[in-house]
Scaffold this active site. Structure first.
Site, PDB file in Angstrom:
ATOM      1  N   ILE A 114     -25.707  13.322 -35.966  1.00 39.57           N
ATOM      2  CA  ILE A 114     -26.575  13.756 -34.874  1.00 39.57           C
ATOM      3  C   ILE A 114     -26.884  15.233 -35.130  1.00 39.57           C
ATOM      4  CG2 ILE A 114     -24.563  14.116 -33.346  1.00 39.57           C
ATOM      5  CD1 ILE A 114     -26.501  13.367 -30.999  1.00 39.57           C
ATOM      6  N   GLU A 115     -28.151  15.521 -35.414  1.00 41.76           N
ATOM      7  CA  GLU A 115     -28.514  16.837 -35.958  1.00 41.76           C
ATOM      8  C   GLU A 115     -29.420  17.620 -35.014  1.00 41.76           C
ATOM      9  OE1 GLU A 115     -30.423  18.761 -40.070  1.00 41.76           O
ATOM     10  OE2 GLU A 115     -29.841  16.651 -39.998  1.00 41.76           O
ATOM     11  N   VAL A 116     -29.024  18.868 -34.758  1.00 42.50           N
ATOM     12  CA  VAL A 116     -29.790  19.845 -33.966  1.00 42.50           C
ATOM     13  C   VAL A 116     -30.281  19.227 -32.658  1.00 42.50           C
ATOM     14  CG1 VAL A 116     -31.491  21.690 -34.087  1.00 42.50           C
ATOM     15  CG2 VAL A 116     -30.513  20.822 -36.194  1.00 42.50           C
TER      16      VAL A 116
END
Length: 268
Positions: A161-163
């Site tokens: 789960i990115e940014v």
């Protein structure tokens, strides 16, 4: 008496969900993998060619290792299955996949542990507006939750789960069985994920907000390059002046054998 740590399984990671923050790195070389092993890192993301290196598991026997590549480098669902089988035969623990839910399901149906991707997905950044945070509105945050549900339904066991806003990532992580790998999404997930090149200071390009630099390898590489150039220049000067080679660098013939050789040359 010290005990060697055991390489975790997917079941082990699921058991640890919500109990402690694990550490994860993207490493690119055997040297980085060995350093991660010796430093006690839990999980690594690696390029496929690294897991295929016969020396990899000697360097990183207990790292939970996740090879991955962009979906357009691998191909269709069937291509992914064949690719994943190669990865597992070489010693992978799971594979990363940012392709379709159908492709993830195709691998999961073959009992291949798969990690998907939600939030900012670099290979799909055009759909979310480029390299920027995703999930800052209620509607876009719900889109991430829906993507997580789709990954669950497809059979993935985890997701990067990115940014994503920390509040969103934490709320989603608490409501999913997926093992959540946080890259710039705060501590409410199950593992913290950074790139080795950022930690080591070798990245000379854009530094993401979530990155943290612990060393300045770039300066050391620049120093070594200056030393490399200087050494080569000294070698050129030695050759031109006759300072190289010296007696210690060459082999001489026994005088009697040399005399015999020269006489044979003259008679030829």
């Amino acid at each position: 008496m010290s005990t060697r740590r055991k390489r975790p399984t997917v079941a082990d990671l699921r058991e640890m969900k919500g109990k402690r923050q694990l550490t994860m790195l993207r490493v690119m070389t055997l040297e980085e993998a060995e350093a991660a092993e010796r430093a006690g890192i839990d999980i690594v993301s690696i390029p496929p060619e690294l897991i295929l290196n016969p020396q990899y598991r000697d360097a990183a026997p207990t790292l939970f290792s996740m090879p991955g590549d962009n979906f357009f480098e691998i191909g269709t669902g069937d291509d992914f299955v064949r690719w994943a089988f190669r990865m597992f035969k070489a010693g992978a623990d799971c594979v990363y996949c940012s392709a379709s839910y159908a492709t993830i399901k195709r691998m999961a149906d073959e009992a291949i542990p798969v990690v998907g991707h939600v939030g900012l997905i670099p290979s799909r950044k055009t759909w979310t507006g480029g390299f920027k945070a995703v999930g800052k509105t209620a509607d876009s945050a719900m889109d991430i939750m829906e993507a997580v549900k789709q990954l669950e339904a497809a059979g993935a066991f985890g997701a990067e789960i990115e940014v994503v806003p920390v509040e969103v990532a934490e709320a989603i992580s608490k409501r999913t069985s997926l093992f959540m790998l946080s890259m710039g999404a705060g501590t409410g997930c199950d593992a913290q994920y950074l790139f080795a090149e950022d930690i080591l200071g070798t990245n000379r390009g854009h530094m993401p907000r979530h990155s943290k630099v612990y060393r300045n390898f770039a300066a050391e590489f620049e120093r070594l390059q200056r030393e490399r150039i200087a050494a080569f220049q000294e070698y050129v000067a030695d050759v031109e002046s006759g300072a190289y080679p010296e007696e210690k660098h060459i082999v001489r013939m026994d005088p009697a054998e040399l005399d015999k050789f020269m006489k044979q040359l003259d008679a030829a």
